[in-house]
Design a protein around this motif. Structure first.
Motif, PDB file in Angstrom:
ATOM      1  N   ARG A 102       0.847  -1.199   0.000  1.00  0.00           N
ATOM      2  CA  ARG A 102       0.000   0.000   0.000  1.00  0.00           C
ATOM      3  C   ARG A 102       0.878   1.241   0.000  1.00  0.00           C
ATOM      4  NH1 ARG A 102      -4.906   0.404   4.128  1.00  0.00           N
ATOM      5  NH2 ARG A 102      -3.278   1.204   5.467  1.00  0.00           N
ATOM      6  N   ASP A 129      -3.674 -13.224   4.041  1.00  0.00           N
ATOM      7  CA  ASP A 129      -3.329 -11.820   4.280  1.00  0.00           C
ATOM      8  C   ASP A 129      -4.021 -11.402   5.579  1.00  0.00           C
ATOM      9  OD1 ASP A 129      -2.777  -9.129   4.356  1.00  0.00           O
ATOM     10  OD2 ASP A 129      -3.127  -8.822   2.212  1.00  0.00           O
ATOM     11  N   THR A 134      -9.015  -1.541   3.491  1.00  0.00           N
ATOM     12  CA  THR A 134      -9.899  -0.984   2.444  1.00  0.00           C
ATOM     13  C   THR A 134     -10.401  -2.093   1.530  1.00  0.00           C
ATOM     14  OG1 THR A 134      -8.113  -0.655   0.835  1.00  0.00           O
ATOM     15  CG2 THR A 134      -8.524   1.147   2.383  1.00  0.00           C
ATOM     16  N   GLY A 135      -9.665  -3.215   1.524  1.00  0.00           N
ATOM     17  CA  GLY A 135     -10.008  -4.314   0.618  1.00  0.00           C
ATOM     18  C   GLY A 135      -9.286  -4.215  -0.721  1.00  0.00           C
ATOM     19  N   SER A 137      -6.053  -4.379  -1.482  1.00  0.00           N
ATOM     20  CA  SER A 137      -5.015  -5.402  -1.686  1.00  0.00           C
ATOM     21  C   SER A 137      -5.652  -6.753  -1.976  1.00  0.00           C
ATOM     22  CB  SER A 137      -4.123  -5.522  -0.445  1.00  0.00           C
ATOM     23  OG  SER A 137      -3.530  -4.290  -0.147  1.00  0.00           O
TER      24      SER A 137
HETATM   25  C1  PRP Z   1      -1.016  -4.547   4.578  1.00  0.00           C
HETATM   26  C2  PRP Z   1      -1.727  -5.871   4.746  1.00  0.00           C
HETATM   27  C3  PRP Z   1      -2.560  -5.979   3.501  1.00  0.00           C
HETATM   28  C4  PRP Z   1      -2.928  -4.555   3.242  1.00  0.00           C
HETATM   29  C5  PRP Z   1      -4.353  -4.344   3.646  1.00  0.00           C
HETATM   30  O1  PRP Z   1       0.077  -4.681   3.764  1.00  0.00           O
HETATM   31  O2  PRP Z   1      -0.875  -6.950   4.929  1.00  0.00           O
HETATM   32  O3  PRP Z   1      -1.869  -6.556   2.417  1.00  0.00           O
HETATM   33  O4  PRP Z   1      -2.044  -3.741   4.029  1.00  0.00           O
HETATM   34  O5  PRP Z   1      -4.782  -3.082   3.331  1.00  0.00           O
HETATM   35  P1  PRP Z   1      -5.928  -2.789   2.278  1.00  0.00           P
HETATM   36  O6  PRP Z   1      -7.041  -3.731   2.567  1.00  0.00           O
HETATM   37  O7  PRP Z   1      -6.279  -1.357   2.563  1.00  0.00           O
HETATM   38  O8  PRP Z   1      -5.368  -2.945   0.899  1.00  0.00           O
HETATM   39  P2  PRP Z   1       1.088  -3.464   3.411  1.00  0.00           P
HETATM   40  O9  PRP Z   1       0.700  -2.876   2.092  1.00  0.00           O
HETATM   41  O10 PRP Z   1       1.179  -2.532   4.557  1.00  0.00           O
HETATM   42  O11 PRP Z   1       2.457  -4.190   3.131  1.00  0.00           O
HETATM   43  P3  PRP Z   1       3.427  -5.053   4.075  1.00  0.00           P
HETATM   44  O12 PRP Z   1       2.747  -6.357   4.328  1.00  0.00           O
HETATM   45  O13 PRP Z   1       4.646  -5.195   3.243  1.00  0.00           O
HETATM   46  O14 PRP Z   1       3.667  -4.285   5.351  1.00  0.00           O
END
Ligand code: PRP
Ligand code: URA
Length: 206
Positions: A102, A129, A134-135, A137
């Motif tokens: 993100r 995950d 927000t959903g 990812s």
């Molecule tokens: C975190 C988490 C998810 C995402 C969720 O990862 O592991 O993949 O955020 O957020 P979302 O639903 O709003 O998309 P992050 O991008 O922080 O990466 P990381 O695991 O490398 O810390």
């Protein structure tokens, strides 16, 4: 999309310790492993088995064996904290990786890496995950997996926000979600409240 909020007193106890801001990185890893065991056990509850027999030292017993190809796909980085538990329970699973990150200011995920087994169409695919915020990812990962042929996708998460559930419901109506908690909502930085903070940072000490 169906949402399963898994209820188990041990799971709630582990989640409390994961949420606790004073839990250090080494404990956080162990707790992530333990809660994933309970979640994966529930998310695999109805996978197909085939009946057969097995010889015990004393007699022949009726037996069941997993009869479907299982693929686990942790989302980098945080999903790695759930992978070992998955493989403890389903050692024959094949493993793919999806790299998503993100953006810190927009909270929009960027796809930066993927390496996933072929022939996803005949597999049950478990996306790992821990945070469904927000959903964005999860939707991106599901879209990527479906683009590679996956037809049956389940998301195993640890904490979900209602916003993420609603977003995923629209983006990926066929996906089943298993989580330990459906929290209150998101803050202005799109972190889950009360949540447990930044999972990847707490898992790796960054
Ligand atoms: C975190 C988490 C998810 C995402 C969720 O990862 O592991 O993949 O955020 O957020 P979302 O639903 O709003 O998309 P992050 O991008 O922080 O990466 P990381 O695991 O490398 O810390
Ligand atoms: N990613 C995290 O690690 N935590 C949140 O609360 C939201 C996204």
């Amino acid at each position: 999309m169906s949402l399963h909020v898994v209820e188990h007193p041990l799971l709630q106890d582990i989640l409390t310790r994961l949420r606790d801001r004073t839990t250090p990185c080494d404990d956080f890893r162990i707790l992530s492993h333990r809660i994933s065991l309970l979640l994966v056990s529930e998310a695999t509850r109805d996978i197909p088995t085939v009946a057969g027999t097995v010889e015990t030292p004393l007699a022949v017993a009726e037996a069941n064996r997993v009869a479907v190809r299982v693929v686990a796909v942790p989302v980098l980085r945080a999903g790695i904290g759930m992978l070992e538990a998955f493989l403890d329970l389903v050692p024959s699973a094949h493993v793919g990786y999806f790299g998503l990150e993100r953006d810190e200011t927009t909270a929009v995920a960027r796809r930066y890496y993927e390496k996933v087994p072929k022939n996803l169409g005949d597999a049950v695919v478990f996306l790992l995950d821990p945070m469904l915020a927000t959903g964005g990812s999860a939707a991106m990962a599901v879209d990527g997996l479906q683009g590679m042929g996956a037809r049956r996708v389940r998301l195993v998460s640890i904490v979900a926000a209602p916003e993420g559930v609603a977003y995923l419901e629209k983006a990926a109506p066929d996906v089943e979600v298993f989580t330990a908690a459906l929290d209150r909502g998101l803050d202005e930085r799109k972190y889950i409240l009360p949540g447990l903070g930044d999972f990847g940072d707490r898992l790796y000490g960054t």
